[in-house]
Design a protein around this motif. Structure first.
Motif, PDB file in Angstrom:
ATOM      1  N   SER A 199       0.748  -1.105   0.582  1.00 31.31           N
ATOM      2  CA  SER A 199      -0.215  -0.088   0.189  1.00 31.31           C
ATOM      3  C   SER A 199       0.855   0.969   0.062  1.00 31.31           C
ATOM      4  O   SER A 199       0.299   2.335  -0.733  1.00 31.31           O
ATOM      5  N   LYS A 200       1.681   1.129   0.977  1.00 30.79           N
ATOM      6  CA  LYS A 200       2.585   2.967   1.354  1.00 30.79           C
ATOM      7  C   LYS A 200       3.632   2.753  -0.222  1.00 30.79           C
ATOM      8  O   LYS A 200       4.132   3.865  -0.915  1.00 30.79           O
ATOM      9  N   ILE A 201       3.597   1.508  -1.078  1.00 31.90           N
ATOM     10  CA  ILE A 201       4.832   1.646  -1.938  1.00 31.90           C
ATOM     11  C   ILE A 201       4.018   2.222  -3.168  1.00 31.90           C
ATOM     12  O   ILE A 201       4.067   3.058  -4.056  1.00 31.90           O
ATOM     13  N   TRP A 202       2.614   1.661  -3.723  1.00 35.69           N
ATOM     14  CA  TRP A 202       1.963   1.901  -4.166  1.00 35.69           C
ATOM     15  C   TRP A 202       1.372   4.120  -4.298  1.00 35.69           C
ATOM     16  O   TRP A 202       1.237   3.880  -5.448  1.00 35.69           O
ATOM     17  N   GLU A 203       1.402   4.229  -2.515  1.00 31.86           N
ATOM     18  CA  GLU A 203       1.368   5.275  -2.839  1.00 31.86           C
ATOM     19  C   GLU A 203       2.465   5.880  -2.615  1.00 31.86           C
ATOM     20  O   GLU A 203       2.151   7.598  -2.805  1.00 31.86           O
ATOM     21  N   SER A 204       3.572   6.109  -3.281  1.00 27.44           N
ATOM     22  CA  SER A 204       5.041   6.717  -3.291  1.00 27.44           C
ATOM     23  C   SER A 204       4.766   7.181  -4.548  1.00 27.44           C
ATOM     24  O   SER A 204       4.390   6.731  -5.547  1.00 27.44           O
ATOM     25  N   GLU A 205       4.952   8.593  -4.825  1.00 23.64           N
ATOM     26  CA  GLU A 205       5.502   9.382  -5.778  1.00 23.64           C
ATOM     27  C   GLU A 205       5.418   9.361  -6.493  1.00 23.64           C
ATOM     28  O   GLU A 205       7.318   8.562  -6.407  1.00 23.64           O
ATOM     29  N   TYR A 224      -0.341  -7.971  -3.994  1.00 26.33           N
ATOM     30  CA  TYR A 224      -1.138  -6.787  -3.318  1.00 26.33           C
ATOM     31  C   TYR A 224      -1.351  -5.872  -4.243  1.00 26.33           C
ATOM     32  O   TYR A 224      -1.958  -5.531  -4.080  1.00 26.33           O
ATOM     33  N   LEU A 225      -0.186  -5.564  -4.619  1.00 22.43           N
ATOM     34  CA  LEU A 225      -0.060  -4.694  -5.642  1.00 22.43           C
ATOM     35  C   LEU A 225      -0.554  -4.941  -7.214  1.00 22.43           C
ATOM     36  O   LEU A 225      -1.319  -4.046  -6.778  1.00 22.43           O
ATOM     37  N   GLU A 226      -0.608  -6.265  -7.444  1.00 15.68           N
ATOM     38  CA  GLU A 226      -1.661  -6.963  -8.042  1.00 15.68           C
ATOM     39  C   GLU A 226      -3.166  -6.269  -8.678  1.00 15.68           C
ATOM     40  O   GLU A 226      -4.188  -6.434  -8.469  1.00 15.68           O
ATOM     41  N   LYS A 227      -3.470  -6.387  -6.683  1.00 12.68           N
ATOM     42  CA  LYS A 227      -4.928  -6.116  -6.057  1.00 12.68           C
ATOM     43  C   LYS A 227      -5.000  -4.223  -7.007  1.00 12.68           C
ATOM     44  O   LYS A 227      -6.398  -4.415  -6.862  1.00 12.68           O
ATOM     45  N   SER A 235      -5.827   0.686  -0.809  1.00 10.55           N
ATOM     46  CA  SER A 235      -4.666   1.360   0.544  1.00 10.55           C
ATOM     47  C   SER A 235      -4.292   1.604   1.248  1.00 10.55           C
ATOM     48  O   SER A 235      -3.917   1.979   1.964  1.00 10.55           O
ATOM     49  N   ASN A 236      -6.138   1.621   2.433  1.00  9.33           N
ATOM     50  CA  ASN A 236      -6.408   2.113   3.138  1.00  9.33           C
ATOM     51  C   ASN A 236      -5.234   0.800   4.533  1.00  9.33           C
ATOM     52  O   ASN A 236      -5.780  -0.244   4.043  1.00  9.33           O
TER      53      ASN A 236
END
Length: 392
Positions: A199-205, A224-227, A235-236
């Motif tokens: 989730s935090k990787i996904w939210e990274s700029e 989880y990234l694929e989901k 990502s909450n």
């Protein structure tokens, strides 16, 4: 592509996962090479702020205030941290690296290339508290035994064996064993953190991200990234970022056991008179006082800490708000104040001899053993009182 790397793409956004062994020379080189070759917009590392600070500042323990740690009820967490760090450090000595060198390499490479660096791991205190709080009593015993055995183990691990930890089949085997032996620990340390990291990787700029994380997290983070990419997950992570709420049963038990003991002592006076009541009261006192004092002495506690354990345990056992371990440890810390040398050698001293030599570790040992003694005394003393009442 290396088997320790996974490349993902979501609508033009690229994420490269680099799986490492935390005490591996090859991982350090692979991390630097990957960042240099890709030149991403952002480097995400499997660290939280406190762990990042501790890796950058090896002398952090020189500022440790042990009394404050005990007052915050974080004695066990500090001990667990030290044992885990000591085990990783011993592994790293054979490989010629220090734990976290690959994370330092990632942060340094990001600085060198003027790349944004994102810390994407859950705070270690939250993780350890969740691991402890979600476990049953038996699970806590197994966790404590595992930590102690890892701290005192003299097993030497070959650097080649460390590199094997990055292979999928080796890692799958270890995860399966952990899941069978301690399923709650696997859930908290691996599954929850996979979700948090992803989730935090996904939210990274940035549209091109390199994420450096332990190889054991690669499959879960990828899944989880694929989901997240398909919109089937959120990502909450607020739910897994909080301490587990104590169950109603646990809260009630903290009050019910002392209330039952007080009731049994009162029953002795009511139904058996002064003689029986005094016998029950002395039985309770001695069953709590002696184990707490003996185990405090076994920890080489100061005579004053032993005395506090002896006198205080029968009373703190009836109070759900303070334990005897806190009392004995505070006395030990105040009477035998840690020296600068104790703080500087803290991680090196996590071994059988060091627990008695290092004043900080000895205080933590006093905390653990006196608490254990009082707990044993509570259950044995309660059973003995019931036996006395049945004989009236």
């Amino acid at each position: 592509m290396s088997q320790t790397q996974i490349k993902l793409e979501f609508n033009g956004r690229k994420i490269t996962l680099v799986g490492t062994a935390h005490v591996s020379k090859e991982s350090v080189e692979e991390v630097k090479e990957t960042i240099n070759n890709i030149n991403p917009d952002c480097v995400a590392v499997e660290l939280d702020e406190k762990r990042a600070e501790s890796i950058k500042n090896p002398s952090r323990y020189s500022q440790l205030d042990l009394v404050k740690v005990l007052k915050r009820k974080e004695g066990f967490l500090l001990l667990a941290n030290l044992m885990l760090a000591s085990y990783q450090r011993r592994m790293g000595l054979n490989a010629g690296v220090k734990p976290g060198d690959e994370m330092i390499a990632a942060m340094n490479a990001a600085d060198e290339h003027k790349i944004r660096c994102s810390l994407v791991d859950r705070p270690i205190q939250i993780t350890l508290k969740r691991a402890w709080g979600k476990n049953s009593f038996w699970g806590k015993c197994k966790l404590l035994a595992t930590l102690i055995s890892s701290a005192f183990s003299k097993e030497e691990i070959d650097p080649q064996e460390i590199e094997k930890l990055k292979e999928r089949n080796e890692m799958d085997s270890m995860m399966n064993e952990l899941s069978e032996y301690m399923p709650v620990i696997k859930q908290v340390l691996i599954d929850e953190r996979d979700q948090y990291l992803a989730s935090k990787i996904w939210e990274s700029e940035g549209d091109n991200i390199v994420a450096v994380l332990g190889a054991g997290h690669l499959p879960g983070v990828q899944a989880y990234l694929e989901k997240l990419g398909s919109g089937t997950a959120s990502s909450n992570v607020s739910e897994i970022s909080q301490l587990p709420k104590p169950g109603i049963a646990g809260k009630l038990l903290a009050f019910v056991i002392p209330a039952c003991i007080i009731g049994l002592i009162a029953a002795g006076f009511v139904y058996g008179g002064l003689h029986a009541g005094t016998q029950i009261l002395s039985t309770w006192f001695l069953w709590n006082a002696i184990p707490a004092a003996v185990l405090t002495a076994l920890a080489f506690g100061h005579p004053l800490a032993i005395l506090v354990g002896f006198i205080g345990a029968p009373f703190t056992s009836l109070c759900p708000f303070v334990g005897i371990g806190f009392c004995t440890a505070i006395v030990q810390a105040l009477v035998c104040k840690p020296k600068v040398s104790d703080m500087e050698s803290l991680q090196d001293d996590v071994n059988l001899r060091g627990f008695y030599k290092n004043r900080i570790l000895r205080t933590l040992l006093v905390f653990i053993l006196s608490s254990l003694g009082s707990t044993l005394g509570t259950f044995i003393g309660g059973a003995d009182i019931i036996g006395i009442l049945q004989g009236l």
